[in-house]
Structure formats: structure tokens, C-alpha cells
Scaffold this active site. Structure first.
Site, PDB file in Angstrom:
ATOM      1  N   TRP A  48       5.956 -10.616  -8.550  1.00  0.00           N
ATOM      2  CA  TRP A  48       6.520 -10.620  -7.091  1.00  0.00           C
ATOM      3  C   TRP A  48       7.360 -11.992  -6.808  1.00  0.00           C
ATOM      4  O   TRP A  48       7.089 -12.843  -7.132  1.00  0.00           O
ATOM      5  CB  TRP A  48       5.141 -10.698  -6.245  1.00  0.00           C
ATOM      6  CG  TRP A  48       4.631  -9.486  -5.505  1.00  0.00           C
ATOM      7  CD1 TRP A  48       4.888  -8.581  -4.540  1.00  0.00           C
ATOM      8  CD2 TRP A  48       3.856  -8.569  -6.164  1.00  0.00           C
ATOM      9  NE1 TRP A  48       4.529  -7.575  -4.477  1.00  0.00           N
ATOM     10  CE2 TRP A  48       3.664  -7.340  -5.554  1.00  0.00           C
ATOM     11  CE3 TRP A  48       3.105  -8.707  -7.634  1.00  0.00           C
ATOM     12  CZ2 TRP A  48       2.614  -6.243  -6.026  1.00  0.00           C
ATOM     13  CZ3 TRP A  48       2.411  -7.659  -7.933  1.00  0.00           C
ATOM     14  CH2 TRP A  48       2.186  -6.481  -7.310  1.00  0.00           C
ATOM     15  N   HIS A 100       7.693  -7.480  -1.556  1.00  0.00           N
ATOM     16  CA  HIS A 100       7.199  -6.760  -0.409  1.00  0.00           C
ATOM     17  C   HIS A 100       8.355  -7.127   0.863  1.00  0.00           C
ATOM     18  O   HIS A 100       8.044  -7.123   2.083  1.00  0.00           O
ATOM     19  CB  HIS A 100       5.916  -7.030   0.119  1.00  0.00           C
ATOM     20  CG  HIS A 100       4.707  -6.373  -0.859  1.00  0.00           C
ATOM     21  ND1 HIS A 100       4.758  -4.835  -1.093  1.00  0.00           N
ATOM     22  CD2 HIS A 100       3.520  -6.820  -1.233  1.00  0.00           C
ATOM     23  CE1 HIS A 100       3.879  -4.618  -1.888  1.00  0.00           C
ATOM     24  NE2 HIS A 100       3.040  -5.816  -1.940  1.00  0.00           N
ATOM     25  N   TYR A 149       5.766   8.095  -2.029  1.00  0.00           N
ATOM     26  CA  TYR A 149       4.521   8.150  -2.623  1.00  0.00           C
ATOM     27  C   TYR A 149       4.184   9.590  -2.768  1.00  0.00           C
ATOM     28  O   TYR A 149       3.734  10.273  -3.738  1.00  0.00           O
ATOM     29  CB  TYR A 149       3.367   7.357  -1.821  1.00  0.00           C
ATOM     30  CG  TYR A 149       2.166   7.603  -2.286  1.00  0.00           C
ATOM     31  CD1 TYR A 149       1.538   6.369  -2.926  1.00  0.00           C
ATOM     32  CD2 TYR A 149       1.231   8.658  -1.804  1.00  0.00           C
ATOM     33  CE1 TYR A 149       0.207   6.495  -3.319  1.00  0.00           C
ATOM     34  CE2 TYR A 149       0.108   8.683  -2.388  1.00  0.00           C
ATOM     35  CZ  TYR A 149      -0.519   7.631  -3.100  1.00  0.00           C
ATOM     36  OH  TYR A 149      -1.885   7.629  -3.448  1.00  0.00           O
ATOM     37  N   TRP A 179       1.143  -7.935 -12.513  1.00  0.00           N
ATOM     38  CA  TRP A 179       1.789  -8.885 -12.009  1.00  0.00           C
ATOM     39  C   TRP A 179       2.593  -9.863 -12.954  1.00  0.00           C
ATOM     40  O   TRP A 179       3.344 -10.647 -12.397  1.00  0.00           O
ATOM     41  CB  TRP A 179       0.709 -10.004 -11.159  1.00  0.00           C
ATOM     42  CG  TRP A 179      -0.438 -10.260 -11.761  1.00  0.00           C
ATOM     43  CD1 TRP A 179      -1.583  -9.644 -11.694  1.00  0.00           C
ATOM     44  CD2 TRP A 179      -0.654 -11.398 -12.787  1.00  0.00           C
ATOM     45  NE1 TRP A 179      -2.788 -10.146 -12.510  1.00  0.00           N
ATOM     46  CE2 TRP A 179      -2.188 -10.984 -13.152  1.00  0.00           C
ATOM     47  CE3 TRP A 179       0.140 -12.233 -13.015  1.00  0.00           C
ATOM     48  CZ2 TRP A 179      -2.458 -12.130 -14.240  1.00  0.00           C
ATOM     49  CZ3 TRP A 179      -0.424 -13.159 -14.096  1.00  0.00           C
ATOM     50  CH2 TRP A 179      -1.807 -13.173 -14.522  1.00  0.00           C
ATOM     51  N   ARG A 194      -8.312   3.118  -4.705  1.00  0.00           N
ATOM     52  CA  ARG A 194      -9.290   3.719  -3.969  1.00  0.00           C
ATOM     53  C   ARG A 194      -9.334   5.109  -3.998  1.00  0.00           C
ATOM     54  O   ARG A 194     -10.227   5.697  -4.546  1.00  0.00           O
ATOM     55  CB  ARG A 194      -9.085   3.196  -2.465  1.00  0.00           C
ATOM     56  CG  ARG A 194     -10.325   3.500  -1.551  1.00  0.00           C
ATOM     57  CD  ARG A 194      -9.735   2.689  -0.294  1.00  0.00           C
ATOM     58  NE  ARG A 194      -8.404   3.545   0.183  1.00  0.00           N
ATOM     59  CZ  ARG A 194      -8.466   4.634   1.105  1.00  0.00           C
ATOM     60  NH1 ARG A 194      -9.634   5.110   1.522  1.00  0.00           N
ATOM     61  NH2 ARG A 194      -7.394   5.172   1.520  1.00  0.00           N
ATOM     62  N   SER A 229      -5.079   2.896   3.922  1.00  0.00           N
ATOM     63  CA  SER A 229      -5.199   1.954   2.831  1.00  0.00           C
ATOM     64  C   SER A 229      -5.100   0.611   2.848  1.00  0.00           C
ATOM     65  O   SER A 229      -5.935  -0.088   2.257  1.00  0.00           O
ATOM     66  CB  SER A 229      -3.966   2.356   1.664  1.00  0.00           C
ATOM     67  OG  SER A 229      -4.099   1.673   0.560  1.00  0.00           O
ATOM     68  N   LYS A 272       0.878  -1.209   0.013  1.00  0.00           N
ATOM     69  CA  LYS A 272      -0.024   0.070  -0.038  1.00  0.00           C
ATOM     70  C   LYS A 272       1.038   1.283   0.024  1.00  0.00           C
ATOM     71  O   LYS A 272       0.397   2.330   0.541  1.00  0.00           O
ATOM     72  CB  LYS A 272      -0.862  -0.112   1.373  1.00  0.00           C
ATOM     73  CG  LYS A 272      -1.849  -1.013   1.270  1.00  0.00           C
ATOM     74  CD  LYS A 272      -2.826  -1.187   0.253  1.00  0.00           C
ATOM     75  CE  LYS A 272      -2.970  -2.310  -0.626  1.00  0.00           C
ATOM     76  NZ  LYS A 272      -3.646  -2.354  -1.704  1.00  0.00           N
ATOM     77  N   MET A 277      -4.512   5.121 -14.500  1.00  0.00           N
ATOM     78  CA  MET A 277      -4.478   3.832 -13.962  1.00  0.00           C
ATOM     79  C   MET A 277      -5.627   3.041 -13.398  1.00  0.00           C
ATOM     80  O   MET A 277      -5.996   1.821 -13.514  1.00  0.00           O
ATOM     81  CB  MET A 277      -3.526   3.868 -12.749  1.00  0.00           C
ATOM     82  CG  MET A 277      -2.033   4.041 -13.343  1.00  0.00           C
ATOM     83  SD  MET A 277      -0.735   4.302 -12.152  1.00  0.00           S
ATOM     84  CE  MET A 277      -0.815   2.848 -11.441  1.00  0.00           C
TER      85      MET A 277
HETATM   86  S1  PPS Z   1      -0.242  -3.196  -3.118  1.00  0.00           S
HETATM   87  O1  PPS Z   1      -1.425  -4.060  -2.849  1.00  0.00           O
HETATM   88  O2  PPS Z   1       0.858  -3.391  -2.032  1.00  0.00           O
HETATM   89  O3  PPS Z   1       0.352  -3.772  -4.427  1.00  0.00           O
HETATM   90  O4  PPS Z   1      -0.682  -1.605  -3.191  1.00  0.00           O
HETATM   91  P1  PPS Z   1       0.143  -0.361  -3.693  1.00  0.00           P
HETATM   92  O5  PPS Z   1       0.180  -0.598  -5.202  1.00  0.00           O
HETATM   93  O6  PPS Z   1       1.451  -0.515  -2.885  1.00  0.00           O
HETATM   94  O7  PPS Z   1      -0.543   0.680  -3.124  1.00  0.00           O
HETATM   95  C1  PPS Z   1      -2.145   1.038  -3.573  1.00  0.00           C
HETATM   96  C2  PPS Z   1      -2.253   2.318  -3.202  1.00  0.00           C
HETATM   97  O8  PPS Z   1      -1.751   3.121  -4.122  1.00  0.00           O
HETATM   98  C3  PPS Z   1      -2.486   3.996  -4.694  1.00  0.00           C
HETATM   99  N1  PPS Z   1      -2.063   4.311  -6.123  1.00  0.00           N
HETATM  100  C4  PPS Z   1      -1.937   5.566  -6.592  1.00  0.00           C
HETATM  101  N2  PPS Z   1      -1.978   6.919  -5.950  1.00  0.00           N
HETATM  102  C5  PPS Z   1      -2.192   7.985  -6.792  1.00  0.00           C
HETATM  103  N3  PPS Z   1      -1.670   7.997  -8.064  1.00  0.00           N
HETATM  104  C6  PPS Z   1      -1.524   6.738  -8.614  1.00  0.00           C
HETATM  105  N4  PPS Z   1      -1.460   6.950 -10.131  1.00  0.00           N
HETATM  106  C7  PPS Z   1      -1.627   5.516  -7.918  1.00  0.00           C
HETATM  107  N5  PPS Z   1      -1.707   4.268  -8.249  1.00  0.00           N
HETATM  108  C8  PPS Z   1      -2.033   3.549  -7.078  1.00  0.00           C
HETATM  109  C9  PPS Z   1      -4.003   3.378  -4.571  1.00  0.00           C
HETATM  110  O9  PPS Z   1      -4.991   4.025  -4.883  1.00  0.00           O
HETATM  111  C10 PPS Z   1      -3.892   2.749  -3.203  1.00  0.00           C
HETATM  112  O10 PPS Z   1      -3.805   3.934  -2.395  1.00  0.00           O
HETATM  113  P2  PPS Z   1      -5.254   4.130  -1.557  1.00  0.00           P
HETATM  114  O11 PPS Z   1      -4.931   5.236  -0.463  1.00  0.00           O
HETATM  115  O12 PPS Z   1      -5.923   2.879  -1.048  1.00  0.00           O
HETATM  116  O13 PPS Z   1      -6.148   4.709  -2.605  1.00  0.00           O
END
Ligand code: PPS
Length: 311
Positions: free
Chosen positions: A78, A100, A186, A73, A250, A130, A45, A225
Site C-alpha cells: 500500500w 485506498h 467486484y 502486502w 468472509r 463487509s 472492501k 484464496m
Molecule cells: S481490504 O481490507 O480493503 O483489502 O479488503 P478487500 O480485499 O478490498 O475486500 C475484502 C472482500 O473481498 C472478498 N474477496 C473475494 N470475494 C470473492 N472471491 C474472491 N476471490 C475474493 N477475494 C476477496 C472478501 O471475502 C471480502 O468480502 P466479504 O463480503 O467481507 O466476504
């Protein structure tokens, strides 16, 4: 192999058995990295999928077709997942691999390798929120319970994938020691996606021209995305990810934690952070408010503080 209820205990951490086996975890620890590999590392996340998309687009010089036809994937498997061995074998050079795992588990495999490693981190309050929402939809993760219950397990590090604090401490302690390690946050991506793409492309020694960078920015935006089936997890069957309970893509915001954490929880979080990362040289960006967006100078100060500490 569904194993939705199985938890694999390995190296003091529990991992979802749906994705991991003892064998796949053991294999990851001995993985023969190649110098041309690019390894994306993150705690869940933290922006993993975002970085997979950025590296994909940099590699294709901004051409979106690969990211629109191959799921993330398969493009960036992974390392520790049980289904990845065949995918890794089939990847063409340079391979993009995701993990991870904490640094202590990969230290041996990476020793002496020239693999380029990109560590992605996110402020932990947003990671917590998240991850909580992801638990509600992911049937391969334990029931998160109430937010307060999940908050407690996150802070004591007993969640699946282990302690966020240990993960960040382990990998960022290698900055300066591992020559090919880049740390990207991030929050940096959120504030300056274009600048971050240029930074990653230069780290990967794949400089891009202006049009190519602009194309990367376009296809790495949250809205692009979110609409891309190869990224947004909509292809994952509902018995594994219950799409009625949330979306993988999300909110995509910095500071969303403020909508969930109470003042009391925030104070407790701050005190645990101070206790668990007492000599931490990392600075966290907790929110990007309108003032901060306008005041690029104060943001730059923060970002250069990150960069300075990485040198
Ligand atoms: S995982 O399951 O570990 O692979 O998840 P991960 O990709 O690390 O994290 C998912 C969160 O990243 C947000 N996300 C983004 N935010 C902004 N811009 C872009 N382009 C983007 N791509 C992925 C995603 O919405 C999840 O965060 P939250 O806060 O839940 O929305």
C-alpha cells in the site's frame, strides 16, 4: 509501532494510525510513479485483495508460487502505509502498488505518468456490510458500534478512509480523462472471472494462453484464496486482527447485504445514493440471483453498459 488507537486526520479523512502516519501520507502524495508501475486503487472492501491476486497471477503467467510464498502486502504494498517505503524500493519491475487514497490526493503524482491504474469498485451495500464485519475484527479500526450506528457513519462519510461516495465519484470521473485507467467491478469478477482476467491481462499488455488463464482462475477463486495464508490475513497477529471475531475472507458474495439491511435501511441507502451521486452514470449490480446466472444475456447487457460508459 502499534498505534492501534491512533487516528491520523489527513486531507479531511481519518486513517488508522496503525498503518498510516502524517509522513507516510505526505510521501504518498509525492510518490514518483514509474511508467511500468501497475496501481490497484479501491475503497476498502471492494475487491482489493482479489485484484492483487489477479495481477500477481497474470504477471507470473498463472504460476501460483509467488502468491503462495509472499504475502499480498509485500507483493503489492500500500502506497500510503508507513512500512511500505522499503518494500516499494525492493520490488522488481513491473511494480504492483495498492492504494485506498481518493483521486484528489494522487492527481498530482499521477499527472503525466503512464502508470496503469486499475480501479476496483463494488456495490456499496456489500461494501458497507463487509466493512462493518471487518471493523469487528480489526483492532486498528474504531469500534463500529451497532450496525445502525455504522450504517449512519458510512452514509455520512465519516468512517475511516473517508466517504465511499466521494471515492467512487473521484476515480470514475477520470474514466476517459486518464488514458491508462481501467475500471473493474467486484460483480464482474464474480460473474465472469475468466473474462475479467483476460480483460485485465489485455489492459496490462500481458496476453495469456488458455492454460495460463485457467490457472489464474483456479488460484483467484474464493476457496483457493481463503486457504492461502499469504492472502487470508491469518498470519496477522490476533492483537491486530482478532480472528475469533471473523474472517478476512468472509463470504465473498454479491448481494450479501440483503441478509443485513432492513427494508427501511435499504430505502434510506437508496435515497442517499440518489442524493450523493445524482448524475452518476454507473450502474450497480446489487445481486446475482439464480435467474440472472441463467440469463447471461441480461448480465451481459449490464456489463456492456459499464464498459460502454468507460469508453
Ligand atoms: S481490504 O481490507 O480493503 O483489502 O479488503 P478487500 O480485499 O478490498 O475486500 C475484502 C472482500 O473481498 C472478498 N474477496 C473475494 N470475494 C470473492 N472471491 C474472491 N476471490 C475474493 N477475494 C476477496 C472478501 O471475502 C471480502 O468480502 P466479504 O463480503 O467481507 O466476504
Amino acid at each position: 509501532m502499534s498505534r492501534l488507537e491512533v487516528a491520523e486526520a489527513f486531507g479531511g479523512i481519518t486513517f488508522p494510525g496503525h498503518l498510516h502516519t502524517q509522513e507516510s501520507l505526505q510521501l504518498a502524495l509525492k510518490f514518483p510513479f514509474q511508467d511500468t508501475d501497475v496501481l490497484i486503487v479501491s475503497y476498502p472492501k471492494s475487491g482489493t485483495t482479489w485484484m492483487q491476486q489477479i495481477v500477481t497471477l497474470i504477471t507470473s503467467r498463472g504460476d501460483p508460487r509467488v502468491s503462495q510464498t509472499a504475502p499480498n502486502w509485500a507483493r503489492a504494498p500500500w502506497l500510503e502505509h508507513h512500512y511500505s517505503a522499503a518494500l516499494l524500493d525492493a520490488l522488481s519491475q513491473p511494480r504492483m502498488i495498492t492504494t485506498h487514497l481518493p483521486h484528489r490526493m494522487l492527481a498530482e503524482a499521477l499527472r503525466g505518468a503512464k502508470t496503469k491504474v486499475i480501479y476496483v469498485s463494488r456495490n456499496p451495500k456489500d461494501v458497507l456490510v463487509s466493512f462493518y464485519h471487518f471493523h469487528k475484527m480489526a483492532n486498528f479500526l474504531p469500534d463500529a458500534g451497532s450496525f445502525q450506528e455504522f450504517f449512519n457513519t458510512f452514509l455520512d462519510g465519516t468512517v475511516h478512509f473517508g466517504s465511499w461516495f466521494d471515492h467512487v465519484k473521484g476515480w470514475t470521473s477520470q474514466l476517459g480523462a486518464m488514458p491508462n485507467l481501467l475500471h473493474v467491478t467486484y460483480e464482474e469478477l464474480s460473474m465472469d472471472l475468466k473474462g475479467s482476467i483476460v480483460k485485465v491481462s489485455s489492459f496490462l499488455q500481458r496476453p495469456l494462453v488458455e492454460d495460463e488463464v485457467n490457472s489464474c482462475v483456479r488460484y483467484c477463486s474464493f476457496s483457493s484464496m481463503k486457504d492461502n495464508q499469504m492472502i487470508n490475513c491469518s498470519l496477522v497477529p490476533p492483537e491486530i486482527l482478532d480472528h475469533s471475531k471473523g474472517a478476512f475472507m468472509r463470504r465473498g458474495k454479491v448481494g450479501d447485504w440483503r441478509n443485513t439491511l432492513t427494508d427501511e435501511q435499504n430505502e434510506r441507502f437508496e435515497s442517499v445514493l440518489a442524493e450523493k451521486l445524482p448524475v452518476c452514470s454507473l450502474e450497480f449490480v446489487w445481486q446475482l440471483d439464480i435467474e440472472q446466472h441463467r440469463d447471461t444475456k441480461s448480465y451481459r447487457t449490464k456489463v456492456s453498459a459499464w464498459s460502454a460508459r468507460q469508453e
